[in-house]
Enzyme design. Sequence first.
Site, PDB file in Angstrom:
ATOM      1  N   HIS A 127      -1.614 -12.535  -0.906  1.00 52.75           N
ATOM      2  CA  HIS A 127      -2.647 -13.313  -0.707  1.00 52.75           C
ATOM      3  C   HIS A 127      -2.810 -14.708   0.368  1.00 52.75           C
ATOM      4  O   HIS A 127      -3.858 -14.523   0.443  1.00 52.75           O
ATOM      5  CB  HIS A 127      -3.738 -13.112  -1.659  1.00 52.75           C
ATOM      6  CG  HIS A 127      -3.675 -11.247  -1.737  1.00 52.75           C
ATOM      7  ND1 HIS A 127      -4.163 -11.060  -3.421  1.00 52.75           N
ATOM      8  CD2 HIS A 127      -3.174 -10.289  -1.439  1.00 52.75           C
ATOM      9  CE1 HIS A 127      -4.074 -10.317  -3.444  1.00 52.75           C
ATOM     10  NE2 HIS A 127      -3.868  -8.983  -2.432  1.00 52.75           N
TER      11      HIS A 127
ATOM     12  N   HIS B 276       0.916  -1.550  -0.163  1.00 52.62           N
ATOM     13  CA  HIS B 276       0.200  -0.106   0.277  1.00 52.62           C
ATOM     14  C   HIS B 276       0.993   0.752  -0.056  1.00 52.62           C
ATOM     15  O   HIS B 276      -0.010   2.288  -0.044  1.00 52.62           O
ATOM     16  CB  HIS B 276      -1.223   0.290   1.193  1.00 52.62           C
ATOM     17  CG  HIS B 276      -2.150  -1.450   1.398  1.00 52.62           C
ATOM     18  ND1 HIS B 276      -3.207  -1.238   2.069  1.00 52.62           N
ATOM     19  CD2 HIS B 276      -2.389  -1.737  -0.088  1.00 52.62           C
ATOM     20  CE1 HIS B 276      -3.808  -2.245   1.458  1.00 52.62           C
ATOM     21  NE2 HIS B 276      -3.362  -2.601   0.882  1.00 52.62           N
TER      22      HIS B 276
END
Length: 721
Positions: free
Chosen positions: A477, A238
């Site tokens: 993920h 991010h």
Amino acid sequence: MRLIARLTLVICACKLTIGQGIITPRYAILQRTHYEWLPQITEYDMDQAFIVSEHVIKAKRAHEEKIFKGGRLMKPGHFPSSARHQKLLAPHPKSSKMERVTEKFEEATNVIKDMFSLTKEQVTLALPHEELKGREALKAAEECHKEFMSSGCADSKYRTVDGSCNNLHNPTWGKAQTCLQRLLPPDYADGISVPRVSKSGKPLPPPRVISLYIHRHMDRPAPDFTHLLMAFGQFVDHDITLTPITGGPQMIQCCPHDNATHPQCYPVLLPQDDPFYSKYGQDCLNFVRSAPCPLCTLGPRQQMDQLTAFIDASTVYGNQENETEALRSFRDGKLIVTKVPHTGDLLPQTDDAKNDQCSVPQRNLFCFRAGDVRVNQHPALTSLHTIWMRQHNRVAEGLKRVNPHWDDETLFWETRRIIGAQFQMVVFGEYLPVVLGSHYMDFYSLWVLESGFTQYNSKMEPTMINEFSTAAYRYGHSLVDGLFSEIQEHSGHISGIMLRNYFFFPFELYDGQLDPLMKGLTLQPAQKFDPYLVPDVRNFLYRRRGNATGLDLAAFNIQRGRDHGLQGYTSYVQYCFGVEIKTFEDLDRFMTSERRKRLQDIYQSVHDIDLFTGGTAESHVPDGIVGPTFACIIGIQYYHLKFGDRYYFEHHGETGSFSLDQLDAIKKTTFSKLICENTHIHEIQRHVFRFPSSGNPVTHCHDLPDLDLSAWEDFGHKKKK
């Protein structure tokens, strides 16, 4: 007809070395020439193409207006998961403007392709090198280039907030809101923008079908790295990547899919017998395509990064000046906080509680804001944002003690400079070695030096790579566990929260959740790196409490790769290792035969395998987490981020370089100490991405070295007499 010969110097892997189970990329400079015939395109032809494109775009606007007036708008209250997804990826106003500029080139490319019956290869490889000519084309080019014009660069000691002027000769390299770059040319079905299809010309397997068969859940806890590595990896992601989708004031509704949908809709269609969604009558997941980015040329679509590419702690400070100013207190160099008794300072509260898709103002529940819009995604991520905010304020306090004459401005920018360096120290010194393993750290020269300095390379472009942000760096993920442990240090009591219940639900941080959650992250195993994703992100992603379903992250990753025109997985095996995969059996040197057989069951051709799916199926590299192909792509990106960053903390001889004493102080940074000093945790292992062991014992926080700010004494403005 003219022959366009494009001679390029490409850094490309050309040999595979296997020894002691290690697959090594060996790089050499290869000369690669693409010969593509292009017909003679006159000024008149090009002018006509851009004139026609204007008419096509006007028709698109009218179609969109008709769609919206007809009620095809996302209603956040009815579709909270999809609304949250669109909110996070919403374009900045400048990104929307850039998309509008791009449309002219994309539609003109369509016209020229049809006008001259160009092949996919001609469009992809030759057309981008065709000189723009004619009044309308040159007018569009001038408008396009204005989007990237710089007003000049000052050689400052401090980074710009938006990443501009990191490279003084190429001010937009790594800057926020610039186009991504690619390792390999895109593979669009039409050479322009239509998502990839099978080598046979038929549709590729549906992403949800692949998710159900390949990315199904298997509980496989990692034996050698903690859940904190997963959370920190997301925090780093991010900091460097956010690709915006098409959008604007209105959210786009793509389901159910029919002719009345927005042209940028690309929904994930669900099988009729879906074992989960069919129970709730769902046959479609809302998915909007990424906004195209203006390359100011004809040819295929590219996407953009809305953030700075650099490892610069922009998660803390934002990527635009107005974002940074909105987070500053303008007192003693500190950031704004929310004061909460007994828990420690928390992040500032949202300034848009009504529309942030997170807060519940009618129940007095308010979410947070930080340098990145995704701060509230789940409490572990919000906790990391909080720790780095607290560390900024802690360092600002320390600098004020060392240099009481420094004003707010000096304290803020010097603190930001130090925090950015500490963040890089944790990323390159602690996080990357666990992800890539020593072999790939050596190969890409990513180790933090024990002593001395590194050198900036002004020819190295740090801009984000599409294959990295869209596929390889989504490896994390796979590491997500559906349960996040909470451990009370004083009592040893262990409890936990289910991720599916805590998307955009950071409210328990007000009651002291941060400390037990951080303690749990340091002692709980992540899931192993493999193709398998937990149901919390495959069925319940971004679910609002009380709702039955969410989104499917695996399916979205596959769909996004196709949206971006990423080539199939085998192309990147060849790119990285020079290995040509011809049959499914050839994959057995990269993955287990069981995983290979599953891929064989679902894909028609070995070359159809999506990069995310193929990459996560690989066996991990020695003493690392990811497989060799993802290690290659991640290694290349971080090599660029290290040596192409003028402000990388180890570089010598730059305006923003640290002194040797300051550098030595920064290199003593450990993430364990940062956690200690910014929570109420008292004992922790030194290397928090690894489990406690005889070589990594649990240590009292007092015994871990802290940042010695005396190296900054009298550094900067002197007190006026």
